[in-house]
Design a protein around this motif. Structure first.
Motif, short mmCIF file in Angstrom:
data_model
loop_
_atom_site.label_atom_id
_atom_site.label_comp_id
_atom_site.label_asym_id
_atom_site.label_seq_id
_atom_site.Cartn_x
_atom_site.Cartn_y
_atom_site.Cartn_z
N ARG A 53 9.98 12.00 9.30
CA ARG A 53 9.56 10.60 9.32
C ARG A 53 8.28 10.44 8.50
O ARG A 53 8.17 9.51 7.70
CB ARG A 53 9.34 10.13 10.75
N GLY A 54 7.35 11.35 8.68
CA GLY A 54 6.11 11.30 7.90
C GLY A 54 6.38 11.49 6.42
O GLY A 54 5.79 10.80 5.59
N ALA A 55 7.28 12.38 6.09
CA ALA A 55 7.63 12.61 4.68
C ALA A 55 8.29 11.37 4.09
O ALA A 55 8.00 11.00 2.95
CB ALA A 55 8.55 13.81 4.56
N ARG A 56 9.17 10.73 4.87
CA ARG A 56 9.81 9.50 4.38
C ARG A 56 8.78 8.40 4.18
O ARG A 56 8.83 7.67 3.19
CB ARG A 56 10.89 9.05 5.34
N GLN A 57 7.85 8.29 5.12
CA GLN A 57 6.82 7.27 4.99
C GLN A 57 5.95 7.53 3.75
O GLN A 57 5.61 6.62 3.02
CB GLN A 57 5.95 7.22 6.24
N GLU A 58 5.61 8.80 3.53
CA GLU A 58 4.81 9.15 2.36
C GLU A 58 5.59 8.87 1.08
O GLU A 58 5.05 8.35 0.11
CB GLU A 58 4.39 10.63 2.42
N GLU A 59 6.87 9.19 1.09
CA GLU A 59 7.71 8.92 -0.08
C GLU A 59 7.79 7.42 -0.35
O GLU A 59 7.69 6.98 -1.50
CB GLU A 59 9.11 9.49 0.15
N GLN A 60 7.93 6.63 0.70
CA GLN A 60 7.99 5.18 0.54
C GLN A 60 6.64 4.64 0.04
O GLN A 60 6.61 3.74 -0.80
CB GLN A 60 8.37 4.51 1.86
N ARG A 61 5.55 5.19 0.55
CA ARG A 61 4.22 4.76 0.09
C ARG A 61 4.06 5.07 -1.39
O ARG A 61 3.61 4.23 -2.16
CB ARG A 61 3.12 5.47 0.90
N ARG A 62 4.47 6.27 -1.78
CA ARG A 62 4.35 6.66 -3.19
C ARG A 62 5.22 5.79 -4.08
O ARG A 62 4.81 5.38 -5.16
CB ARG A 62 4.71 8.13 -3.36
N ALA A 64 6.21 2.71 -3.49
CA ALA A 64 5.61 1.38 -3.56
C ALA A 64 4.40 1.38 -4.49
O ALA A 64 4.22 0.45 -5.30
CB ALA A 64 5.19 0.92 -2.16
N ALA A 65 3.57 2.42 -4.40
CA ALA A 65 2.41 2.51 -5.28
C ALA A 65 2.85 2.65 -6.73
O ALA A 65 2.27 2.02 -7.63
CB ALA A 65 1.54 3.71 -4.88
N HIS A 66 3.90 3.43 -6.98
CA HIS A 66 4.39 3.61 -8.35
C HIS A 66 4.94 2.29 -8.89
O HIS A 66 4.69 1.94 -10.05
CB HIS A 66 5.47 4.70 -8.38
N GLU A 67 5.65 1.55 -8.07
CA GLU A 67 6.20 0.26 -8.52
C GLU A 67 5.07 -0.73 -8.79
O GLU A 67 5.14 -1.51 -9.74
CB GLU A 67 7.17 -0.29 -7.47
N GLU A 68 4.03 -0.69 -7.98
CA GLU A 68 2.87 -1.55 -8.21
C GLU A 68 2.21 -1.20 -9.54
O GLU A 68 1.84 -2.09 -10.31
CB GLU A 68 1.88 -1.38 -7.06
N VAL A 69 2.10 0.09 -9.84
CA VAL A 69 1.52 0.52 -11.10
C VAL A 69 2.38 0.04 -12.26
O VAL A 69 1.87 -0.44 -13.28
CB VAL A 69 1.37 2.07 -11.13
N ARG A 70 3.70 0.17 -12.12
CA ARG A 70 4.60 -0.27 -13.19
C ARG A 70 4.48 -1.77 -13.43
O ARG A 70 4.47 -2.24 -14.57
CB ARG A 70 6.04 0.10 -12.85
N ALA A 71 4.40 -2.55 -12.35
CA ALA A 71 4.28 -4.00 -12.48
C ALA A 71 2.97 -4.35 -13.19
O ALA A 71 2.93 -5.23 -14.06
CB ALA A 71 4.35 -4.67 -11.11
N HIS A 72 1.89 -3.68 -12.82
CA HIS A 72 0.60 -3.93 -13.46
C HIS A 72 0.65 -3.55 -14.94
O HIS A 72 0.11 -4.26 -15.79
CB HIS A 72 -0.50 -3.13 -12.73
N ALA A 73 1.32 -2.45 -15.25
CA ALA A 73 1.45 -2.02 -16.65
C ALA A 73 2.25 -3.04 -17.46
O ALA A 73 1.90 -3.34 -18.61
CB ALA A 73 2.09 -0.64 -16.74
N ARG A 74 3.33 -3.57 -16.86
CA ARG A 74 4.11 -4.61 -17.56
C ARG A 74 3.23 -5.83 -17.84
O ARG A 74 3.28 -6.40 -18.93
CB ARG A 74 5.32 -5.01 -16.73
N ASN A 161 -2.97 9.04 -9.57
CA ASN A 161 -3.92 8.85 -8.47
C ASN A 161 -3.21 8.40 -7.20
O ASN A 161 -3.60 8.79 -6.10
CB ASN A 161 -5.00 7.85 -8.86
N SER A 162 -2.17 7.57 -7.33
CA SER A 162 -1.45 7.14 -6.13
C SER A 162 -0.67 8.29 -5.49
O SER A 162 -0.39 8.26 -4.31
CB SER A 162 -0.50 6.00 -6.46
N LEU A 163 -0.34 9.32 -6.27
CA LEU A 163 0.38 10.46 -5.73
C LEU A 163 -0.56 11.45 -5.05
O LEU A 163 -0.20 12.03 -4.03
CB LEU A 163 1.16 11.18 -6.84
N VAL A 164 -1.73 11.68 -5.62
CA VAL A 164 -2.59 12.73 -5.09
C VAL A 164 -3.62 12.23 -4.11
O VAL A 164 -4.13 13.01 -3.32
CB VAL A 164 -3.31 13.50 -6.22
#
Length: 168
Positions: A53-62, A64-74, A161-164
């Protein structure tokens, strides 16, 4: 029955009762071991479920953070492309003005020496206008490449940075 037979029966009864006590003790021991094993297994299973569950939550957080970074880059790319389009338009206006200036350079007149100098000045102005247009076009290409590289680099850094780094 003889005394010896009674003794054998009594001995068998004692040995049998010891055997039953021994078997009962083993069954109790097996039941306790099974209970302990079940508790340990359920604890391991619980830890595994919580870990997943913790791993899934961390994966979902990552994600979401990656998608936010992509949206900002666009968004940053669109801004950079808009700025580049504005710079291209300004460069085109400058090139047009330089072409007009080059076309008007010269002195109309009857004197052949003045006309030759005027033609040379006009050709020089045209060469400079062409050189300005090519330099401006190349500068625009380099600026656009720099903008793309900068946006990509910042997006890469933010994604890393969102990953580490933990949220917070």
């Amino acid at each position: 029955m003889s005394g010896w037979g009674v003794r054998v029966i009594a001995l068998l009864a004692v040995v049998g009762s010891y055997w039953l006590v021994y078997q009962h003790g083993r069954s109790v021991e097996r039941a306790e071991a099974a209970t302990a094993s079940a508790q340990r297994d359920s604890g391991d299973l619980l830890a595994e479920v919580l870990g997943e569950r913790g791993a899934r939550q961390e994966e979902q957080r990552r994600a979401a953070a990656h998608e936010e970074v992509r949206a900002h880059a666009r968004e940053q790319r669109k801004i950079a492309e808009g700025s580049a389009a504005g710079a291209d338009a300004a460069g085109q206006r400058l090139h047009d003005e330089a072409g007009k200036l080059a076309a008007t350079v010269g002195c109309p007149g009857q004197d052949p020496a003045v006309a030759a100098r005027s033609e040379a000045a006009r050709r020089s102005a045209m060469v400079l206008s062409d050189l300005l247009a090519r330099a401006d076009a190349r500068a625009g290409e380099l600026a656009a490449a720099y903008d793309r590289a900068r946006v990509a680099g910042l997006a890469c850094e933010a994604s890393y940075n969102s990953l580490v780094k933990p949220p917070g």
